[in-house]
Design a protein around this motif. Sequence first.
Motif, PDB file in Angstrom:
ATOM      1  N   LYS A   1      -4.521  -6.850   7.007  1.00 10.53           N
ATOM      2  CA  LYS A   1      -3.134  -7.306   7.065  1.00 10.53           C
ATOM      3  C   LYS A   1      -2.220  -6.474   6.166  1.00 10.53           C
ATOM      4  O   LYS A   1      -1.030  -6.339   6.420  1.00 10.53           O
ATOM      5  CB  LYS A   1      -3.030  -8.796   6.738  1.00 10.53           C
ATOM      6  N   TYR A   2      -2.791  -5.882   5.132  1.00  7.77           N
ATOM      7  CA  TYR A   2      -1.958  -5.049   4.245  1.00  7.77           C
ATOM      8  C   TYR A   2      -1.500  -3.795   4.988  1.00  7.77           C
ATOM      9  O   TYR A   2      -0.352  -3.369   4.876  1.00  7.77           O
ATOM     10  CB  TYR A   2      -2.751  -4.670   2.990  1.00  7.77           C
ATOM     11  N   ILE A   3      -2.422  -3.179   5.742  1.00  8.82           N
ATOM     12  CA  ILE A   3      -2.055  -1.987   6.518  1.00  8.82           C
ATOM     13  C   ILE A   3      -1.070  -2.384   7.614  1.00  8.82           C
ATOM     14  O   ILE A   3      -0.060  -1.717   7.844  1.00  8.82           O
ATOM     15  CB  ILE A   3      -3.316  -1.342   7.151  1.00  8.82           C
ATOM     16  N   ALA A   4      -1.372  -3.504   8.288  1.00  9.05           N
ATOM     17  CA  ALA A   4      -0.510  -3.945   9.387  1.00  9.05           C
ATOM     18  C   ALA A   4       0.915  -4.182   8.894  1.00  9.05           C
ATOM     19  O   ALA A   4       1.885  -3.817   9.553  1.00  9.05           O
ATOM     20  CB  ALA A   4      -1.077  -5.222  10.006  1.00  9.05           C
TER      21      ALA A   4
ATOM     22  N   LEU B   1       0.838  -1.202   0.000  1.00  4.24           N
ATOM     23  CA  LEU B   1       0.000   0.000   0.000  1.00  4.24           C
ATOM     24  C   LEU B   1       0.878   1.259   0.000  1.00  4.24           C
ATOM     25  O   LEU B   1       0.527   2.273   0.583  1.00  4.24           O
ATOM     26  CB  LEU B   1      -0.933   0.002   1.216  1.00  4.24           C
ATOM     27  N   ARG B   2       2.042   1.167  -0.654  1.00  8.87           N
ATOM     28  CA  ARG B   2       3.005   2.268  -0.570  1.00  8.87           C
ATOM     29  C   ARG B   2       2.489   3.558  -1.205  1.00  8.87           C
ATOM     30  O   ARG B   2       3.023   4.625  -0.966  1.00  8.87           O
ATOM     31  CB  ARG B   2       4.339   1.875  -1.199  1.00  8.87           C
TER      32      ARG B   2
ATOM     33  N   LEU C   1      -8.738   4.667   6.717  1.00  7.16           N
ATOM     34  CA  LEU C   1      -8.181   4.194   7.990  1.00  7.16           C
ATOM     35  C   LEU C   1      -6.654   4.221   7.937  1.00  7.16           C
ATOM     36  O   LEU C   1      -5.991   4.663   8.870  1.00  7.16           O
ATOM     37  CB  LEU C   1      -8.682   2.766   8.285  1.00  7.16           C
ATOM     38  N   HIS C   2      -6.111   3.779   6.803  1.00  8.75           N
ATOM     39  CA  HIS C   2      -4.657   3.770   6.643  1.00  8.75           C
ATOM     40  C   HIS C   2      -4.092   5.195   6.723  1.00  8.75           C
ATOM     41  O   HIS C   2      -3.076   5.447   7.368  1.00  8.75           O
ATOM     42  CB  HIS C   2      -4.311   3.118   5.298  1.00  8.75           C
TER      43      HIS C   2
END
Length: 457
Positions: free
Chosen positions: A395-398, A3-4, A376-377
């Motif tokens: 999980k992608y944000i985490a 998610l860069r 949220l991110h």
Amino acid sequence: MLLRHTPEEITERKALTINPAKTCQPIGAMYAALGIHGCLPHSHGSQGCCAYHRSTLTRHYKEPISASTSSFTEGSSVFGGSANMLQAINNIFTVYKPEVIAVHTTCLSETIGDDLPQMKKKALDEGKIPEGKYVISASTPSYAGSHVTGFSSMVASMAGMATPTGKKNGKVNIIPGWVEPADMEEIKRLVNLVGVKSILFPDTSGVLNGPLSGEYKMFPDGGTTVAELQSTGDSIGTLALGEWCSADAAHYLDKAHKVPCTILDMPFGLKATDRFIDALRNLAGVNVPDEIGLERGQLVDMISDMHQYLYKKRVALAGDPDQLIAMTEFLVSIDMCPVHIVTGTPGKKFGKRIKELTKDLGYEVNVKAKGDLFLLHQWIKNEPVDLLIGNTYGKYIARDEDLPFVRWGFPILDRQGHQYFPTVGYKGGLRLLEKILGVLMDRKDRDDPESKFELVL
Ligand code: SF4
């Protein structure tokens, strides 16, 4: 860094959702329908919709999900799906012999204006619905609402099966909302312990968490029976757990059949479980059984033993409204700090309720209904947190933000256990706390310098 490209700067978006925090209405309708014994969910639309809904539920519950479809082609998309629906009803009752067909619509059938009640009437008139068998339906276009509202609509349709006899059955209807099969089992256990006779609907325990027996059953043993659903109109009251998932059905029974209802929060965490047990105790006119008192004491004990690791930890949450409301209250009650809260489901009441629950925290919580994981991110980038709680998509944000992550909610596609271990009630509270403490302590073990790397935490 998958998610860069998520920027820190937040710009207002009106017409664009990125990484939704919800899924289709029909998925909720399909899950609810599986909580009726002997029910075949039916998707009135194209095969692709049905395949997606089934596969999402299969991936979450790790069980094969049976459902049928009206299999729209170009012709039915233009001229209407009535002929397909009538043929489907006939085929399904002839071949699979369910007790109930629970039909939900899709974007396509709603857009062309298919009229399910009229089709059902035609099926009845043409003798396509055998004696003692039922077709119920819910309108679930996915350009409105979310999987939560789809679930609620199908549960309200189940309530529509109530056929009061005029003689009270001495039971209480319990509408558990969209919780796991294990949660439904736990709710039944608590209700039995207090001594309340009940009808739980829907009930996916024994349907989506069954054993591997070597024998395939098209319709597993679990689920609320047709007789029980019909009897809900004779019950002495209804406890609906969760405003978003369960209130519509409860209000219907109240209005149509004078079955008084109480709307409670889902019993996640200490306080919401206290209110649930208190409501049951009042209904049964008894004291809280010692066994339940013991379970509560164990949860309080774990909270106080581990308080130092929970205190002031900042948490971001994504999920469904009923779950998030109860979880926020739980986190506040154990001195954790929810700071960002997003649900993909619409509803102005959500933000209001979260603000009420967090008003004494001394800071303004970021909260959004009809929000998405992208927002949220961004919030997390601007105001970092110590923990993220959400479904698998979190999980992608985490990973990008290097956050401890607790999977909780729907869907969970990459872990196991949610079908078997409840998170409702006091025992469920222990499990939630164990999960939260597990990831926080793993992080501590990973990051502590050797001088602080402790054996005993
Ligand atoms: S969003 Fe609409 S078209 Fe897409 S799978 Fe869901 S119901 Fe079908």
